[in-house]
Each structure stands twice: as C-alpha cells, then as structure tokens.
Write a protein that holds these residues in place. Structure first.
Motif, PDB file in Angstrom:
ATOM      1  N   UNK A   1     -28.132 -11.345  27.696  1.00  0.00           N
ATOM      2  CA  UNK A   1     -26.863 -10.777  28.138  1.00  0.00           C
ATOM      3  C   UNK A   1     -25.756 -11.823  28.121  1.00  0.00           C
ATOM      4  N   UNK A   2     -26.078 -13.033  28.555  1.00  0.00           N
ATOM      5  CA  UNK A   2     -25.085 -14.101  28.557  1.00  0.00           C
ATOM      6  C   UNK A   2     -24.673 -14.469  27.137  1.00  0.00           C
ATOM      7  N   UNK A   3     -25.650 -14.512  26.229  1.00  0.00           N
ATOM      8  CA  UNK A   3     -25.362 -14.885  24.844  1.00  0.00           C
ATOM      9  C   UNK A   3     -24.499 -13.837  24.161  1.00  0.00           C
ATOM     10  N   UNK A   4     -24.731 -12.578  24.477  1.00  0.00           N
ATOM     11  CA  UNK A   4     -23.992 -11.498  23.834  1.00  0.00           C
ATOM     12  C   UNK A   4     -22.606 -11.327  24.440  1.00  0.00           C
ATOM     13  N   UNK A   5     -22.503 -11.494  25.767  1.00  0.00           N
ATOM     14  CA  UNK A   5     -21.242 -11.274  26.458  1.00  0.00           C
ATOM     15  C   UNK A   5     -20.964  -9.805  26.706  1.00  0.00           C
ATOM     16  N   UNK A   6     -19.876  -9.517  27.397  1.00  0.00           N
ATOM     17  CA  UNK A   6     -19.433  -8.151  27.672  1.00  0.00           C
ATOM     18  C   UNK A   6     -20.544  -7.313  28.316  1.00  0.00           C
ATOM     19  N   UNK A   7     -21.339  -7.941  29.180  1.00  0.00           N
ATOM     20  CA  UNK A   7     -22.496  -7.252  29.755  1.00  0.00           C
ATOM     21  C   UNK A   7     -22.589  -7.501  31.254  1.00  0.00           C
ATOM     22  N   UNK A   8     -21.655  -6.971  32.036  1.00  0.00           N
ATOM     23  CA  UNK A   8     -21.735  -7.174  33.483  1.00  0.00           C
ATOM     24  C   UNK A   8     -22.927  -6.426  34.069  1.00  0.00           C
ATOM     25  N   UNK A   9     -23.724  -7.110  34.871  1.00  0.00           N
ATOM     26  CA  UNK A   9     -24.870  -6.472  35.506  1.00  0.00           C
ATOM     27  C   UNK A   9     -24.408  -5.514  36.591  1.00  0.00           C
ATOM     28  N   UNK A  10     -25.277  -4.580  36.953  1.00  0.00           N
ATOM     29  CA  UNK A  10     -24.948  -3.672  38.054  1.00  0.00           C
ATOM     30  C   UNK A  10     -24.620  -4.459  39.314  1.00  0.00           C
ATOM     31  N   UNK A  11     -25.275  -5.613  39.512  1.00  0.00           N
ATOM     32  CA  UNK A  11     -25.079  -6.377  40.739  1.00  0.00           C
ATOM     33  C   UNK A  11     -23.667  -6.950  40.836  1.00  0.00           C
ATOM     34  N   UNK A  12     -22.987  -7.128  39.711  1.00  0.00           N
ATOM     35  CA  UNK A  12     -21.591  -7.562  39.761  1.00  0.00           C
ATOM     36  C   UNK A  12     -20.754  -6.541  40.531  1.00  0.00           C
ATOM     37  N   UNK A  13     -20.941  -5.273  40.223  1.00  0.00           N
ATOM     38  CA  UNK A  13     -20.146  -4.225  40.857  1.00  0.00           C
ATOM     39  C   UNK A  13     -20.660  -3.899  42.254  1.00  0.00           C
ATOM     40  N   UNK A  14     -21.976  -4.010  42.463  1.00  0.00           N
ATOM     41  CA  UNK A  14     -22.521  -3.830  43.807  1.00  0.00           C
ATOM     42  C   UNK A  14     -21.906  -4.860  44.757  1.00  0.00           C
ATOM     43  N   UNK A  15     -21.878  -6.123  44.315  1.00  0.00           N
ATOM     44  CA  UNK A  15     -21.342  -7.188  45.167  1.00  0.00           C
ATOM     45  C   UNK A  15     -19.856  -7.002  45.408  1.00  0.00           C
ATOM     46  N   UNK A  16     -19.106  -6.709  44.342  1.00  0.00           N
ATOM     47  CA  UNK A  16     -17.669  -6.492  44.503  1.00  0.00           C
ATOM     48  C   UNK A  16     -17.405  -5.288  45.408  1.00  0.00           C
ATOM     49  N   UNK A  17     -18.211  -4.254  45.274  1.00  0.00           N
ATOM     50  CA  UNK A  17     -18.036  -3.070  46.101  1.00  0.00           C
ATOM     51  C   UNK A  17     -18.276  -3.332  47.571  1.00  0.00           C
ATOM     52  N   UNK A  18     -19.104  -4.333  47.885  1.00  0.00           N
ATOM     53  CA  UNK A  18     -19.364  -4.715  49.269  1.00  0.00           C
ATOM     54  C   UNK A  18     -18.343  -5.724  49.782  1.00  0.00           C
TER      55      UNK A  18
END
Length: 363
Positions: free
Chosen positions: A264-281
């Motif tokens: 995912x890091x190598x490809x880019x443009x791939x935010x994990x679900x946990x990015x939005x879970x954390x931001x949502x909290x």
C-alpha cells in the motif's frame, strides 16, 4: 429499489478481517440510498465465533458453510440480483466463487469486482496470464477498488478491465466518533494493526525504533500476532482490540499511528480504514509517508507525516497535547465534510446509474 448480491469475507465479524469496517460503512450508506443488499459470507477462520456485531437491519446476511456445495448454493442466489458484487479476499475458494457468481448472474445484471487489496490482487494477475480473475475481467462491467489511485486504474485497464474506479475508505460517523478517554488507553502513541508479513519491517521502523528512542513515552500496541515479537519495556501490548473499543483507543492517547503495509505504501493513494476511524474519533494522527495523503488530510494541519522512525520520535518530543488536540479537531472536520461513507455511496450510486447494462430500478 435495486438489489445487490454482495459476496465478501465477513460483514458481522472483524476478526482477522480488516475489510469489515469498509463493508459496513459502504453497505449501510447504500441501504440509505434505497438499495436492498444481501451479504454472503463463508463460515471460515472462526469469524462466526468472533462476531462483533449482530446482523444489521440495513443488510440481509447469509452465512454459508465452508463447503463447495454450500458455496455454489449461495452463488446461485446472485441470479436474483440487479447488481452482483464479488469482492477480493473472501478467503474460501475465491476462484470457484467468482466463476459461480458470474455464471449465476442474469445477463442484464451489472457485474462488479470490488477489490479491497488491489496491489496484492494485481500482483497475482500480472504473474499469471491464466489467472481466473484476469480471464474474467472482460466480462465484468465495473471494477471498484478501495484505494490505489491512477496506478491501480491503469494496471487494471492494461489487464483488460473495461472500467476501474477507486471508492476510497471513509468514515461512518455513526460508528466512529469522539468518546471520553479511558485510562487503560492513555499514552503517547498507539498503533492498532494485526501482524502481517508485509507490515513487519515498517512496524519495526515506525513504531519499535521510536519506542527505543523515546523511553519515557508510553506506547500502546493493539492487534493480534505480536505476542512473540520483542519490544522495549515502554510498549504495552493490548492484544486483539474489539471494534467497540476502537473509539476509546483512538481518542485516549496523545497521538495515533498509521503504518501502511509495504504494498500500500509503495503504490500510494491507499488510506487504510484506520486513518478515517482515527480522524473520526478526533485523534491526532501520525502516518508514514505515502503518495496522495493530501487528497484526504492536509499534512501539518490535519495529519502529521513521518518519513521514518526518527520523524516519529521527533514528533513525540515536539508536539504537545494542545497541538495534538487541535490537529485531531481539524482532521475530524475534514473527514466529516468530505470523507464519509455517504460521500462514497453517492459516488458508487452514480456509477451504478450510468453504467451500461444496468437494470432499471424496480418499483
């Protein structure tokens, strides 16, 4: 009201199933737009013994036994749907399921492959010209992915996909939202993720190295598979953290760390679900650097970006509680305004509506 037959890993269990949050958010939002969704999932990997939600009222859930006969019976029900979705990584006889679902789908139904791990799927197809999915791409009306951007779109088209569109991870604000901090999750930096082979080295760099560098900080590690991995004494293992505790885990520490898998890091443009879970909290999120982060959160205003473990250690030393609080509030505002599953479902709905071969809505 249009019907969707959705074949995935599991909707009711997040046990070794990182796609659960994505499925729940997307399907709940599609149901809100009037779609009737049936989710078909196999009884494998002890997921049914580790359910973390009951079957919801916004989706019919069908659990089939881990046998070929049961799989074929479940796949045959695709013939009743206006839209047929086969996801990647179902985890039991994926190739057989794909063949059976496509065989059962009505000629006028929209056939969709929904990829929740595009870099891995593409690597498999590129290495095997006779891969079953690669052979089937021409018969699919649409490929959707939960990340990857232009590189994934180009790769799928090169392999024969008619159309490929990213439908990114997002926030379900009914599920992930700010809550009161809990003492057991108080600390300086928390990371939540199961141990996977293509994440190990990055966890060593972005989590373990800073833990050594800042011995006075309290580090929290959640997820399965870490029990036999050595960590410094300031790392506190939490083991599996159920989804009911994710808001508290994200909202209690000073910062929350996201570490992408290698692919995912190598490809880019791939935010994990946990990015939005954390931001949502309302968490102050620190993420490893990957291309495209600014499409989702603005670096230094809504998210902190670390190039390596030294950057993480420096952030721990320099970012105090007040700045972390303001960063979390900014991230929450951004995801609520642009990155909820309601936004993503509207995108999917527009694709379903305009795509050739779709069924007209049944009254």
């Amino acid at each position: 009201m249009r019907s969707i037959a959705f074949y995935g890993s599991s909707l009711v269990s997040a046990y070794w199933n990182g796609a659960a949050t994505y499925y729940r958010g997307m399907i709940r939002a599609l149901a809100g737009l009037g779609y009737r969704v049936t989710f078909y999932e196999p009884d494998v990997y002890d997921r049914q013994k580790n359910r973390d939600i009951d079957p919801p009222d916004w989706c019919r859930v069908v659990v089939y036994d881990g046998t070929s006969e049961a799989l074929k019976r479940a796949a045959a029900e695709a013939g009743q749907a206006d839209i047929v979705v086969k996801c990647s990584g179902v985890g039991y006889e994926d190739d057989l399921l794909l063949a059976e679902v496509l065989r059962a789908a009505r000629p006028d139904a929209l056939r969709v492959f929904w990829d929740v791990d595009a870099p891995a799927t593409l690597a498999e197809m590129q290495a095997a010209p006779d891969h079953p999915l690669r052979r089937a791409l021409g018969s699919l009306g649409l490929v959707l992915t939960y990340g990857g951007g232009d590189p994934v779109v180009a790769a799928y088209r090169a392999l024969g996909a008619r159309e490929c569109v990213p439908i990114y991870n997002a926030l379900d604000p009914e599920t992930h939202h700010p809550v009161a901090p809990q003492d057991r999750f108080v600390g300086d930096l928390a990371f939540l993720g199961n141990r996977l082979p293509d994440r190990d080295a990055r966890v060593e760099e972005f989590f373990t190295r800073p833990a050594h560098a800042v011995p006075g900080a309290r580090f929290l590690l959640g997820g399965s598979g870490w029990h036999d991995r050595p960590f410094p004494p300031n790392v506190h293992r939490l083991g599996h953290v159920g989804t009911a505790d994710h808001n508290a885990l994200n909202g209690s520490p000073r910062m929350v760390l996201n570490i992408a898998r290698d692919s995912m890091a190598a490809n880019g443009f791939s935010p994990a679900t946990r990015v939005f879970e954390a931001a949502g909290a309302g968490a102050c999120l620190v993420t490893d650097a990957w291309e495209g982060i600014e499409l989702f959160l603005m670096p230094d205003r809504e998210v902190l970006v670390a190039r390596d473990g030294q950057d993480v250690a420096d952030l721990l030393r320099s970012v105090g509680h007040e700045r972390a609080r303001l960063m979390g509030e900014a991230a929450l505002r951004r995801v609520l305004s642009e990155h909820t599953y309601a936004h993503r479902a509207a995108q999917a709905h527009a694709l379903f509506e305009r795509h050739p071969g779709r069924m007209e809505a049944a009254e």
